[in-house]
Design a protein around this motif. Structure first.
Motif, PDB file in Angstrom:
ATOM      1  N   VAL A  47       1.783   8.381  -5.440  1.00 20.82           N
ATOM      2  CA  VAL A  47       0.441   9.588  -5.072  1.00 20.82           C
ATOM      3  C   VAL A  47       0.360  10.647  -4.887  1.00 20.82           C
ATOM      4  O   VAL A  47       0.425  11.745  -5.229  1.00 20.82           O
ATOM      5  CB  VAL A  47      -0.749   8.565  -4.846  1.00 20.82           C
ATOM      6  CG1 VAL A  47      -2.134   9.874  -4.732  1.00 20.82           C
ATOM      7  CG2 VAL A  47      -1.155   7.286  -6.194  1.00 20.82           C
ATOM      8  N   LEU A  98       0.727  -1.492  -0.029  1.00 24.41           N
ATOM      9  CA  LEU A  98       0.028   0.140  -0.060  1.00 24.41           C
ATOM     10  C   LEU A  98       1.216   0.754  -0.063  1.00 24.41           C
ATOM     11  O   LEU A  98       1.156   2.282  -0.486  1.00 24.41           O
ATOM     12  CB  LEU A  98      -1.367   0.397   1.576  1.00 24.41           C
ATOM     13  CG  LEU A  98      -2.075   0.588   1.121  1.00 24.41           C
ATOM     14  CD1 LEU A  98      -2.858   1.399   0.578  1.00 24.41           C
ATOM     15  CD2 LEU A  98      -2.792   1.537   3.287  1.00 24.41           C
ATOM     16  N   LEU A 120      -6.042   7.786  -5.562  1.00 20.28           N
ATOM     17  CA  LEU A 120      -6.169   6.360  -4.397  1.00 20.28           C
ATOM     18  C   LEU A 120      -7.609   5.788  -4.521  1.00 20.28           C
ATOM     19  O   LEU A 120      -8.154   5.059  -4.141  1.00 20.28           O
ATOM     20  CB  LEU A 120      -6.284   6.463  -3.066  1.00 20.28           C
ATOM     21  CG  LEU A 120      -5.045   7.135  -3.049  1.00 20.28           C
ATOM     22  CD1 LEU A 120      -4.719   8.273  -1.706  1.00 20.28           C
ATOM     23  CD2 LEU A 120      -4.027   6.284  -2.904  1.00 20.28           C
ATOM     24  N   LEU A 135      -6.362   8.475   4.452  1.00 17.33           N
ATOM     25  CA  LEU A 135      -5.156   8.551   4.017  1.00 17.33           C
ATOM     26  C   LEU A 135      -4.287  10.289   3.609  1.00 17.33           C
ATOM     27  O   LEU A 135      -3.264  10.363   4.444  1.00 17.33           O
ATOM     28  CB  LEU A 135      -4.527   7.520   2.754  1.00 17.33           C
ATOM     29  CG  LEU A 135      -4.320   6.494   3.231  1.00 17.33           C
ATOM     30  CD1 LEU A 135      -4.411   4.958   2.090  1.00 17.33           C
ATOM     31  CD2 LEU A 135      -3.251   5.938   4.052  1.00 17.33           C
ATOM     32  N   ALA A 193      -5.365  13.267  -4.798  1.00 19.40           N
ATOM     33  CA  ALA A 193      -5.119  12.069  -4.376  1.00 19.40           C
ATOM     34  C   ALA A 193      -6.287  11.607  -4.119  1.00 19.40           C
ATOM     35  O   ALA A 193      -5.624  10.078  -4.598  1.00 19.40           O
ATOM     36  CB  ALA A 193      -4.677  12.542  -2.727  1.00 19.40           C
ATOM     37  N   SER A 220      -0.879   7.348   6.567  1.00 19.05           N
ATOM     38  CA  SER A 220      -0.827   9.324   6.315  1.00 19.05           C
ATOM     39  C   SER A 220       0.444   9.124   6.962  1.00 19.05           C
ATOM     40  O   SER A 220       0.989  10.971   6.232  1.00 19.05           O
ATOM     41  CB  SER A 220      -2.594   9.520   7.523  1.00 19.05           C
ATOM     42  OG  SER A 220      -2.709  10.594   6.959  1.00 19.05           O
ATOM     43  N   ALA A 247       2.736   9.048   4.265  1.00 20.69           N
ATOM     44  CA  ALA A 247       2.287  10.527   3.114  1.00 20.69           C
ATOM     45  C   ALA A 247       2.990  11.869   3.204  1.00 20.69           C
ATOM     46  O   ALA A 247       3.404  12.352   2.277  1.00 20.69           O
ATOM     47  CB  ALA A 247       1.392   9.714   3.033  1.00 20.69           C
ATOM     48  N   LEU A 306      -7.923   2.733  -5.623  1.00 25.82           N
ATOM     49  CA  LEU A 306      -7.333   1.533  -5.661  1.00 25.82           C
ATOM     50  C   LEU A 306      -7.782   0.949  -4.117  1.00 25.82           C
ATOM     51  O   LEU A 306      -7.312   0.328  -3.936  1.00 25.82           O
ATOM     52  CB  LEU A 306      -5.816   2.150  -4.995  1.00 25.82           C
ATOM     53  CG  LEU A 306      -4.796   2.707  -6.770  1.00 25.82           C
ATOM     54  CD1 LEU A 306      -3.599   3.512  -5.821  1.00 25.82           C
ATOM     55  CD2 LEU A 306      -4.522   1.680  -7.600  1.00 25.82           C
ATOM     56  N   ILE A 349       0.883   4.606  -2.828  1.00 29.27           N
ATOM     57  CA  ILE A 349       0.704   5.764  -1.678  1.00 29.27           C
ATOM     58  C   ILE A 349       1.270   7.023  -2.148  1.00 29.27           C
ATOM     59  O   ILE A 349       1.110   8.114  -2.207  1.00 29.27           O
ATOM     60  CB  ILE A 349      -0.329   5.737  -1.147  1.00 29.27           C
ATOM     61  CG1 ILE A 349       1.139   5.807   0.133  1.00 29.27           C
ATOM     62  CG2 ILE A 349      -1.753   4.915  -0.772  1.00 29.27           C
ATOM     63  CD1 ILE A 349       0.200   5.671   1.655  1.00 29.27           C
ATOM     64  N   ALA A 378      -8.911   6.479   1.952  1.00 31.20           N
ATOM     65  CA  ALA A 378      -8.634   7.330   0.303  1.00 31.20           C
ATOM     66  C   ALA A 378      -8.629   8.183   1.690  1.00 31.20           C
ATOM     67  O   ALA A 378      -7.317   9.119   1.511  1.00 31.20           O
ATOM     68  CB  ALA A 378      -9.039   7.062  -0.723  1.00 31.20           C
TER      69      ALA A 378
END
Length: 245
Positions: free
Chosen positions: A11, A4, A34, A46, A30, A198, A201, A37, A8, A43
């Protein structure tokens, strides 16, 4: 989780790049990518940390925060009420309708951006329109995870100067992100695992913002903006078709 994260990270790098160039679009890009996916609720969860940090940064850049808060409080209150009223729409969506709604929202946003209509709202209209505009934005946020419609066109139409508009967007997005995070946490979507992902990210999002700001100084932002909206139209169309076929 490792697979995962591999999915991400690029992205959020791309989403941060877009925000760095045109000043908005991180959650929109995003969520759009996402959403193809994973379930839209995951999403949306995240993007909480990257969205919150980048928007707080944008909100604090400038000296008009208090004045903007006083002026825009009806819209901001409406965002909170609408988001909380619609809380659970993303989490309780086994049919995939949220992904279809997200695609439709992306198309509307992209077409509005391509048309670039010159709207103007006077002080009297602004005074009564803020609350319903915010409430509608909150409901769309709760259903799709995208919080640009119709708040962004409203802010563009009330006569803010360039730097005021950038700061007002940061303020609006920060409130929307906070309201969405509370709703997702209440619904059990924004837990420790997803919060950790998150947080991870955040790094590519910030790197993308830095790269986007570097690009903005060297290419036409208008050209990039046009390509961005065309890409969102295609992405939104894909999500809508996937949901109805």
């Amino acid at each position: 989780m490792s697979d995962l994260l591999l999915a991400i990270l690029p992205v959020f790098l791309l989403a941060g790049l877009v925000k760095g160039v045109i000043g908005l679009g991180l959650p929109t890009v995003a969520m759009g990518l996402l959403g193809a996916l994973m379930p839209p609720a995951e999403a949306a969860a995240l993007l909480i940390v990257p969205s919150a940090v980048t928007n707080i940064w944008q909100m604090l850049a400038g000296g008009r925060l208090i004045a903007l808060g006083r002026r825009l409080w009806p819209m901001l209150a409406g965002i909170c009420l609408g988001t909380w009223a619609g809380s659970g729409l993303l989490a309780r969506d086994p049919t995939g309708h949220a992904a279809t709604a997200l695609g439709a929202a992306l198309i509307v946003y992209a077409l509005a951006g391509l048309a670039a209509p010159r709207l103007h709202l006077g002080p009297r209209t602004e005074a009564w329109a803020g609350l319903p505009i915010g409430a509608l934005t909150g409901l769309i946020t709760a259903a799709t995870g995208v919080f640009v419609i119709p708040a962004v066109p409203f802010l563009q139409a009330i006569g803010l100067e360039k730097e005021e508009l950038v700061q007002a967007l940061g303020l609006s997005f920060t409130i929307s992100t906070a309201a969405l995070a509370l709703g997702l946490a209440r619904d059990g979507v924004f837990g420790f695992d997803i919060a950790g992902a998150s947080l991870i990210a955040l790094a590519p999002a910030l790197a993308g913002m830095w790269l986007g700001q570097w690009i903005r100084l060297r290419v036409s932002a208008q050209t990039f903006r046009r390509c961005f909206f065309l890409g969102l139209t295609a992405l939104g169309g894909y999500l809508v078709l996937r949901g109805v076929l």
